[in-house]
Design a protein around this motif. Sequence first.
Motif, mmCIF file in Angstrom:
data_model
loop_
_atom_site.group_PDB
_atom_site.id
_atom_site.type_symbol
_atom_site.label_atom_id
_atom_site.label_comp_id
_atom_site.label_asym_id
_atom_site.label_seq_id
_atom_site.Cartn_x
_atom_site.Cartn_y
_atom_site.Cartn_z
ATOM 1 N N GLN A 140 43.747 40.336 40.785
ATOM 2 C CA GLN A 140 42.613 40.652 41.647
ATOM 3 C C GLN A 140 41.321 40.208 40.967
ATOM 4 O O GLN A 140 41.115 40.463 39.782
ATOM 5 C CB GLN A 140 42.535 42.155 41.929
ATOM 6 N N ASN A 158 42.617 39.446 46.428
ATOM 7 C CA ASN A 158 43.913 39.918 45.944
ATOM 8 C C ASN A 158 45.028 38.964 46.352
ATOM 9 O O ASN A 158 45.119 38.565 47.519
ATOM 10 C CB ASN A 158 44.228 41.299 46.531
ATOM 11 N N LEU A 159 45.880 38.629 45.402
ATOM 12 C CA LEU A 159 47.099 37.865 45.662
ATOM 13 C C LEU A 159 48.252 38.666 45.066
ATOM 14 O O LEU A 159 48.265 38.927 43.858
ATOM 15 C CB LEU A 159 47.025 36.477 45.026
ATOM 16 N N ARG A 160 49.219 39.071 45.918
ATOM 17 C CA ARG A 160 50.274 39.963 45.439
ATOM 18 C C ARG A 160 51.658 39.464 45.824
ATOM 19 O O ARG A 160 51.869 39.004 46.946
ATOM 20 C CB ARG A 160 50.084 41.376 46.007
ATOM 21 N N ALA A 175 54.864 37.079 49.486
ATOM 22 C CA ALA A 175 53.532 37.304 48.937
ATOM 23 C C ALA A 175 52.513 37.418 50.058
ATOM 24 O O ALA A 175 52.747 36.993 51.195
ATOM 25 C CB ALA A 175 53.152 36.165 47.994
ATOM 26 N N GLU A 176 51.360 38.000 49.712
ATOM 27 C CA GLU A 176 50.249 38.124 50.650
ATOM 28 C C GLU A 176 48.942 37.833 49.930
ATOM 29 O O GLU A 176 48.816 38.059 48.726
ATOM 30 C CB GLU A 176 50.191 39.525 51.263
ATOM 31 N N PHE A 177 47.972 37.330 50.686
ATOM 32 C CA PHE A 177 46.620 37.111 50.183
ATOM 33 C C PHE A 177 45.681 37.962 51.019
ATOM 34 O O PHE A 177 45.655 37.849 52.250
ATOM 35 C CB PHE A 177 46.235 35.633 50.287
ATOM 36 N N THR A 202 44.310 39.552 56.187
ATOM 37 C CA THR A 202 45.518 39.337 55.385
ATOM 38 C C THR A 202 46.256 38.104 55.878
ATOM 39 O O THR A 202 46.396 37.899 57.087
ATOM 40 C CB THR A 202 46.456 40.560 55.470
#
Length: 297
Positions: A140, A158-160, A175-177, A202
Amino acid sequence: MRSMTSIRYCAIAIAMVMVMCLCGLLPSAASAAQTAPSAPAAEPDDPAQRPKWEAGLVTGAGRVVDYPGADQSHWRGFAAPLFIYRGPILRVDQDGIRGRLLKTSDIEFDVTGSAAFSARNNDARQGMPPLDYLFGVGPQVIYKGLRKMPGGPDVHLNLRALVSTDFHRTHGRGAEFTPEMRWRFSPVAGLPAAFTVSLQPTWADRTLARYFYQVDASQATPTRPAYDARSGYLGTALNLTLSRRHSQSLSWFATVRSMSLHGAANAASPLLRDKTNVSVGAGLLWTPWQSQARASE
């Protein structure tokens, strides 16, 4: 068997706390943070007056949408131990469990997490695998330079990577951004309260999109045709949270989260039934145990 059951319920309680914390259902750090018993009351936004750690209980309830685009929601309630820690690197606070790797006057870089409830009784998904608890972790970047302008927000990028689990098995879910613009106002109408507004679009990769919206041919019904989900825009959430502390150890919060899925990449999925989702929640935090030491900033 008993020990495994205890571990499972403990994990579920932790998951619920993480969800409330990471989805904005807990108040901001300033409202949750209390001064030490011997210290004078501090303004909520004064980092130098926050205890380094606090411990107590958090309880709350809310009506939460099953998943983005669902046309059903369910009441969720929880009560669990609460621990807040504000170290120079490790942080456990309203922004989740994170490790700060870089901090300047305008920029922070850290590793943080996210979480979401399971969905096991959704009519649209009858005959399909349930949606398990969903956890994410990733880098983050927080940019605070816009605070210099009147009404300027903080910007969170945020990149998760995500995994789902029923606490027996774990599966990778892509994954999501999620960029986010967050405004915080305190005090509110002259009261020692905080009002937080955030706007959070998102984007999901294909693996995550398939988890929510894929309908295989074997799962198709006359009212649920087969659908091949694709990556892209998931939706945009508007979060409103009001929180207030009534004493050095007691505070409350109330929140509303509205998500628009208009223009979503998978708007044609038969599982995306409602393009406007609303969730609400409220709760109490009680932290009677607090350190005399102040937080590191």
